[in-house]
Design an enzyme around this catalytic site. Structure first.
Site, PDB file in Angstrom:
ATOM      1  N   PHE A   1       0.812  -1.210   0.000  1.00 45.53           N
ATOM      2  CA  PHE A   1       0.000   0.000   0.000  1.00 45.53           C
ATOM      3  C   PHE A   1       0.848   1.263   0.000  1.00 45.53           C
ATOM      4  O   PHE A   1       0.446   2.287  -0.556  1.00 45.53           O
ATOM      5  CB  PHE A   1      -0.941  -0.006   1.213  1.00 45.53           C
ATOM      6  CG  PHE A   1      -2.247  -0.702   0.953  1.00 45.53           C
ATOM      7  CD1 PHE A   1      -3.385   0.022   0.646  1.00 45.53           C
ATOM      8  CD2 PHE A   1      -2.334  -2.081   0.996  1.00 45.53           C
ATOM      9  CE1 PHE A   1      -4.590  -0.606   0.395  1.00 45.53           C
ATOM     10  CE2 PHE A   1      -3.532  -2.727   0.747  1.00 45.53           C
ATOM     11  CZ  PHE A   1      -4.666  -1.995   0.443  1.00 45.53           C
ATOM     12  N   GLU A   2       2.009   1.237   0.641  1.00 44.54           N
ATOM     13  CA  GLU A   2       2.823   2.443   0.714  1.00 44.54           C
ATOM     14  C   GLU A   2       3.215   2.926  -0.681  1.00 44.54           C
ATOM     15  O   GLU A   2       3.163   4.130  -0.973  1.00 44.54           O
ATOM     16  CB  GLU A   2       4.067   2.180   1.567  1.00 44.54           C
ATOM     17  CG  GLU A   2       3.785   2.030   3.058  1.00 44.54           C
ATOM     18  CD  GLU A   2       3.299   0.635   3.425  1.00 44.54           C
ATOM     19  OE1 GLU A   2       3.177  -0.217   2.509  1.00 44.54           O
ATOM     20  OE2 GLU A   2       3.034   0.388   4.617  1.00 44.54           O
TER      21      GLU A   2
ATOM     22  N   CYS B   1       0.546 -12.854  -0.145  1.00 51.38           N
ATOM     23  CA  CYS B   1       0.911 -13.844  -1.151  1.00 51.38           C
ATOM     24  C   CYS B   1       1.674 -15.001  -0.525  1.00 51.38           C
ATOM     25  O   CYS B   1       1.682 -16.108  -1.058  1.00 51.38           O
ATOM     26  CB  CYS B   1       1.736 -13.192  -2.257  1.00 51.38           C
ATOM     27  SG  CYS B   1       3.220 -12.352  -1.659  1.00 51.38           S
TER      28      CYS B   1
END
Length: 319
Positions: free
Chosen positions: A32-33, A87
């Protein structure tokens, strides 16, 4: 179609150079960053971009359209907190990544052809076959990106640490000033486990881990595997005899990479690569049946009699 590959870590320092003059951005990142950084850049420069993500059999995508739709940070004000499937922990079904990528390309083609898509969040489940769409929320006037225009991921004094996919790991890069890893190791050692080799420092306080680099990062260029008992045939396994020297040919799969002046090549040898490949308990029992695990020690010989080597063909640059 002309593809210009760049092997680089996308940061606030280089995003302007890498995304200069683009008309649309497709997201293929895994944290997300970095997506917040892409969002800040695209919001500030009024560039449409298409978000996409996948984990397990689930996928999601949405277009971020400047001045027309909410931006990414309107929808996701902060990175998810608490344990999240990744993942590594949940895996990724290969068909869902293809499905999400195809949808992203379809949205990008609409944008490039002058037909902006509807601002919809689309979710897919490649296992159940469910496809759902909901309209994106309205723009948030207090959004740090498109509302207040502070764009802290793009203009922040320090780069936000990146939460990597899996392993509760945090990767920190600070290229504006070199770090003394030996001094940092001395200061951190009373607080947790520290491992340093001069090129990187790993600091662990379970369940969190930090990898700190002085001026760069390691990139996996190629990998290969040989299951020793199947070295001669996949249908007729032959266990290894302790103390005997064997020759293995490990295909790293066709790849190419530009090594510039100052680059270094690192070789890692390991007896296991789980979860990328099935675990090897080193017991000699049929796979999937062993309830025990034994350590394995490998010796790599490098001599006139046993000339271990790596083949690195050099390809001349095209005129």
């Amino acid at each position: 179609v002309k593809v210009e590959p760049h092997v680089a870590d996308l940061t606030a320092d280089n995003i302007g150079e890498l995304l200069e003059d683009v008309r649309v951005v497709l997201d293929g990142t895994d944290n997300f960053e970095t997506r917040f950084l892409i969002n800040d850049y695209c919001v500030e420069r009024a560039i449409p971009w298409v978000y996409g993500g996948a984990v397990g059999s689930y996928g999601i995508s949405m277009p971020v359209l400047p001045a027309r739709s909410a931006c990414f940070q309107c929808v996701f004000p902060e990175p998810p907190s608490g344990p999240q499937p990744t993942c590594e922990t949940a895996g990724v079904l290969n068909t869902i990544t293809s499905l999400v990528a195809s949808w992203q390309v379809s949205l990008a083609l609409q944008i490039l052809c002058g037909r902006e898509p509807e601002p919809m969040i689309t979710t897919f489940d490649a296992w159940s076959g469910d496809v759902r769409q909901v309209r994106m929320p309205p723009r948030d006037p207090q959004c740090p990106a498109c509302g207040l225009r502070s764009c802290r991921y793009l203009h922040g004094e320090h780069r936000v640490p990146v939460s990597l996919c899996g392993r509760n790991a945090v990767q920190i890069h600070d290229r504006r000033r070199p770090l003394d890893l030996d001094e940092l190791a001395r200061r951190l050692s009373p607080l947790g486990e520290v491992r340093s080799n001069g090129f990187a420092l790993r600091f662990t306080i379970p369940p969190h881990e930090m990898m700190i680099f002085p001026d760069g990062r390691a990139i996996n260029v190629a990998e290969g595997i040989v299951r020793a008992r199947y070295r001669e045939s996949l249908s007729a396994p032959k266990p290894l005899e302790p103390g005997r020297v064997y020759a293995f040919t490990i295909d790293l799969v066709g790849t190419s990479n530009v090594f510039r002046r100052g680059h270094r090549i690192r070789l890692d040898l390991t007896s296991s690569h789980f979860p990328q490949f099935d675990r090897n308990p080193n017991t000699g029992e049929p796979f999937g049946t062993s309830a025990k695990v034994r350590p394995a020690n490998q010796t790599v010989y490098h001599s006139r009699q046993y000339p271990s080597h790596i083949e690195l063909p050099v390809v001349e640059a095209a005129p």
